[in-house]
Design an enzyme around this catalytic site. Structure first.
Site, mmCIF file in Angstrom:
data_model
loop_
_atom_site.group_PDB
_atom_site.id
_atom_site.type_symbol
_atom_site.label_atom_id
_atom_site.label_comp_id
_atom_site.label_asym_id
_atom_site.label_seq_id
_atom_site.Cartn_x
_atom_site.Cartn_y
_atom_site.Cartn_z
ATOM 1 N N GLY A 226 46.878 128.316 19.303
ATOM 2 C CA GLY A 226 47.537 127.030 19.445
ATOM 3 C C GLY A 226 46.655 125.917 19.966
ATOM 4 O O GLY A 226 47.126 124.816 20.218
ATOM 5 N N GLU A 446 65.561 129.657 47.354
ATOM 6 C CA GLU A 446 64.714 128.588 46.799
ATOM 7 C C GLU A 446 64.291 127.611 47.894
ATOM 8 O O GLU A 446 63.146 127.148 47.916
ATOM 9 C CB GLU A 446 65.435 127.838 45.676
ATOM 10 C CG GLU A 446 65.794 128.699 44.462
ATOM 11 C CD GLU A 446 64.624 129.472 43.867
ATOM 12 O OE1 GLU A 446 63.476 128.981 43.961
ATOM 13 O OE2 GLU A 446 64.833 130.575 43.338
HETATM 14 P P1 ADP Z 1 45.111 127.791 16.369
HETATM 15 O O1 ADP Z 1 44.631 127.939 14.972
HETATM 16 O O2 ADP Z 1 44.033 127.469 17.353
HETATM 17 O O3 ADP Z 1 45.943 128.935 16.844
HETATM 18 P P2 ADP Z 1 46.480 125.574 15.243
HETATM 19 O O4 ADP Z 1 45.315 124.834 14.745
HETATM 20 O O5 ADP Z 1 47.245 126.330 14.234
HETATM 21 O O6 ADP Z 1 46.075 126.531 16.416
HETATM 22 O O7 ADP Z 1 47.416 124.550 16.004
HETATM 23 C C1 ADP Z 1 48.807 124.559 15.848
HETATM 24 C C2 ADP Z 1 49.357 123.166 15.928
HETATM 25 O O8 ADP Z 1 49.201 122.617 17.235
HETATM 26 C C3 ADP Z 1 48.644 122.206 15.022
HETATM 27 O O9 ADP Z 1 49.215 122.190 13.765
HETATM 28 C C4 ADP Z 1 48.800 120.879 15.733
HETATM 29 O O10 ADP Z 1 49.986 120.270 15.355
HETATM 30 C C5 ADP Z 1 48.901 121.247 17.175
HETATM 31 N N1 ADP Z 1 47.616 121.021 17.840
HETATM 32 C C6 ADP Z 1 46.830 121.957 18.395
HETATM 33 N N2 ADP Z 1 45.735 121.401 18.947
HETATM 34 C C7 ADP Z 1 45.812 120.078 18.705
HETATM 35 C C8 ADP Z 1 44.962 118.973 19.012
HETATM 36 N N3 ADP Z 1 43.817 119.107 19.680
HETATM 37 N N4 ADP Z 1 45.353 117.748 18.605
HETATM 38 C C9 ADP Z 1 46.512 117.596 17.935
HETATM 39 N N5 ADP Z 1 47.342 118.600 17.618
HETATM 40 C C10 ADP Z 1 47.023 119.836 17.994
HETATM 41 ZN ZN ZN Z 2 61.793 133.302 44.438
#
Ligand code: ADP
Ligand code: ZN
Ligand code: MG
Length: 626
Positions: A226, A446
């Site tokens: 991600g 809490e």
């Molecule tokens: P990975 O391949 O590293 O697991 P992805 O490239 O599939 O992650 O990222 C998933 C989504 O998260 C992307 O489609 C985008 O929308 C969002 N995202 C992740 N990093 C960024 C970034 N640096 N800037 C903008 N969007 C991002």
């Molecule tokens: Zn607790």
């Protein structure tokens, strides 16, 4: 236009006329052939004129009575003419020509009988050229051949079939089609720069060669899921202006052993043919896993594919301007052979975004969402440490969904905050009924966390405290760091453990009994204390010793159980140290709460009443109680 990439799958030229005409032509041919077969086999006999087929015994009888004038023998077929027609015969009544067949067991006396009765005997070789025979024999083969060829063409044009199973499956990106650019990738400036430089290598290799530098062959993007690795590669495809072949590691996997290897071969061949070019292999770990390891034995197909990839990487010539880019979130399980110099030797880390990067990412994903004017991305970025780009995108999307559900026309701070709670703390449990006694216990628990946190110096500020039950908790005290932190001091960790034990301490001191609600707190506190002793060398007696193994993965199969590399005596000491850390922290929490009992009661009462308190409100309540 010189760089205009070709579609890799359709190397074969399209037939002039295309497939539709091909199809109708074939239909007509099939029809004609069928007619011919029916014609030849069924109606053929009618054209032999008024020939009457008679039984062999009838034939012999006619020979015996001397009614047969002449016969022609062709294999086992006997035709001939009679002196006069057979009386009372059915069929072609009154015919003098007849036809019969020699029995399969033969008739050695036939010739003798014939000559004895003065029949003129003519013989012909068995197989004789005949148009009908030819058609009967050849047409079916032509048809079958034609059909196979036609299937082959059809499946080829669909690009995926049993005939093309080993073909390159990579998707070729065209610049004009790819809508993602570097401007869609926020933050990670360093990584973007590194990648642009690699593209520069590709376009003007001479500049680098003049200085004796070799163009890198393999670049590995490494980072948690991600963080935007795939996105980055897609953006590169849009920016690079060279053919860009994109494939996921799992696309190499097929049911048949050897298919993956042949796909690798064909992918590299295509890419080299269109160099300068880039190959992008996403999720490299699905093929590049450590060979000969893992539970359940080897995996032939994967190993063959990996071996093929290794040899292709080695097979680059000096002037093959092709770069292989790969992405993985599991660099630890990759086969070492992939990582050695000359293969994926460049490693580019795509880390979780920093505070500033998170702000940029929020801006990118907030671009086409209607936001209320007071929405402050800076504050959101601050409240989301550890979030990846994908998490942040999800956060804004959840907020948009919430706003829609609430019938609003734009997204406000409240929606973003609720979306964040939902992602971090789980869904609210709306039909979850707590007794008054339970609510009181949770409030004190809490409040205990909160008051301990306020009274320690090196803890993160409190963001919010709630007793609204959620998927995985009955209440939450949430602290947020003021800035991204990379090093944790011993005091900070000890204070953190103390805050975690504050909940249980409050129950014990003010409710008079303890509950199961502290389970997660205790587990987390123990985990931290164990790390202090084993990994960080922070205990008194085992000072500066790192006894913990590096975390190995079961995937590696190297050691399924964590190996212990110290004696029983040390193990006892480790346990003692962990216990002593937890005991001291607990005592400290209890003494803070006893001293600040007025503050604790105020916070707990306020929580019972309002269910949720912000950090500022807590500070005010604690300050007022002194
Ligand atoms: P990975 O391949 O590293 O697991 P992805 O490239 O599939 O992650 O990222 C998933 C989504 O998260 C992307 O489609 C985008 O929308 C969002 N995202 C992740 N990093 C960024 C970034 N640096 N800037 C903008 N969007 C991002
Ligand atoms: Zn607790
Ligand atoms: Mg990915």
């Amino acid at each position: 236009m010189a760089n205009e990439p070709q579609e890799p799958n359709n190397n074969d030229k399209k037939l002039p006329g295309g497939s539709p005409r091909f199809g109708t032509g074939l239909g007509a041919l099939v029809l004609v052939a069928l007619l011919m077969i029916v014609f030849v086999s069924g109606f053929g006999r009618l054209f032999q004129g008024s020939v009457e087929e008679i039984s062999y015994s009838a034939f012999k009888a006619q020979v015996a009575v001397g009614n047969v004038q002449s016969v022609t023998v062709e294999g086992d077929k006997i035709t001939g003419t009679l002196g006069k027609p057979i009386v009372g015969s059915a069929g072609a009544a009154g015919s003098k020509s007849f036809l019969t067949y020699l029995p399969s067991f033969g008739d050695p006396n036939l010739l003798q009988d014939l000559t004895k009765n003065g029949v003129v005997v003519q013989t012909r070789p068995e197989s004789q050229f005949s148009l009908l025979g030819l058609l009967l024999n050849v047409v079916p083969f032509i048809l079958i051949g034609w059909f196979l060829f036609w299937m082959y063409r059809r499946t080829r044009s669909q690009g995926d079939s049993i005939f093309s199973v080993g073909q390159n499956k990579a998707k070729l990106y065209r610049k004009t089609r790819e809508s993602v650019t570097f401007s869609d990738v926020a933050g990670i400036e360093g990584v973007k720069k590194e990648l642009s430089e690699i593209v520069d290598f590709l376009r003007t290799p001479e500049r680098y060669r003049k200085l004796g530098a070799t163009v890198p062959k393999g670049v590995l993007l490494v980072g948690p899921p991600g963080t935007g690795k795939t996105l980055l590669a897609r953006a590169l495809a849009g920016e690079a202006n060279v053919p860009f072949y994109s494939i996921s590691g799992s696309d190499f996997m097929e049911m048949f052993v050897g298919v993956g290897a042949s796909r690798v071969r064909s992918l590299f061949r295509d890419a080299k043919a269109h160099s300068p070019s880039i190959i992008f292999i996403d999720e490299l770990d699905s093929i590049g896993r450590h060979r000969g390891a893992g539970l359940g034995g080897g995996h032939d197909e994967r190993e063959q594919t990996l071996n093929q990839m290794l040899s292709e990487l080695d097979g680059f010539e000096q002037n093959d301007n092709t770069i292989v880019l790969a992405a993985t979130n599991r660099p630890d399980i990759l086969d070492p052979a992939l990582l050695r110099p000359g293969r994926f030797d460049r490693r580019v880390t795509v880390d979780r975004p920093t505070l500033k990067d998170r702000l940029e990412i929020l801006k990118v994903h907030g671009r086409n969402k209607p936001l209320e004017t007071d929405v402050d991305f800076e504050k959101i970025a601050q409240g989301t440490p550890g979030f990846t780009g994908a998490d942040l995108e999800n956060l804004l999307n959840e907020a948009a969904l919430l706003a829609a559900r609430r019938g609003m026309s734009s997204i406000g701070n409240k929606e973003i905050d609720d979306a964040r709670d939902k992602l971090l703390l789980g869904l609210e449990r709306t039909n979850f009924v707590m007794t008054d006694e339970e609510r009181k216990i949770v409030s004190y628990h809490e409040a205990g966390h909160a008051v301990v946190a306020v009274n320690l110096t090196t803890t993160d500020p409190i963001h919010k405290v709630t007793i609204i039950p959620r998927d995985n908790s009955m209440g939450v005290t949430e602290q947020l760091p003021e800035h991204d932190q990379h090093l944790y001091s011993r005091t900070y960790i000890l204070d953190r453990i103390t805050v975690m034990l504050g909940g249980r301490a409050a129950e014990d001191a003010f409710i008079g009994d303890i509950t199961s609600g502290a389970e997660n707190d205790l587990r987390e506190a123990t985990r931290l204390a164990r790390k202090m002793v084993l990994d960080w060398g922070m205990s008194k007696r085992l000072h500066n010793l790192a006894l913990g193994d590096e975390q190995h993965d079961v995937f590696l199969g190297a050691d399924i159980s964590r190996r212990r590399e110290y004696s029983e005596r040390t193990a006892q000491e480790v346990d003692d140290e962990i216990k002593s850390i937890l005991d001291r922290a607990y005592d400290k929490a209890v003494s803070i709460l006893k001293e600040k009992s007025a503050a604790l009661k105020r916070v707990a009462e306020a929580l019972l009443e309002k269910e949720e308190l912000q950090g500022k409100e807590i500070m005010a309540l604690v300050a007022a109680a002194i």
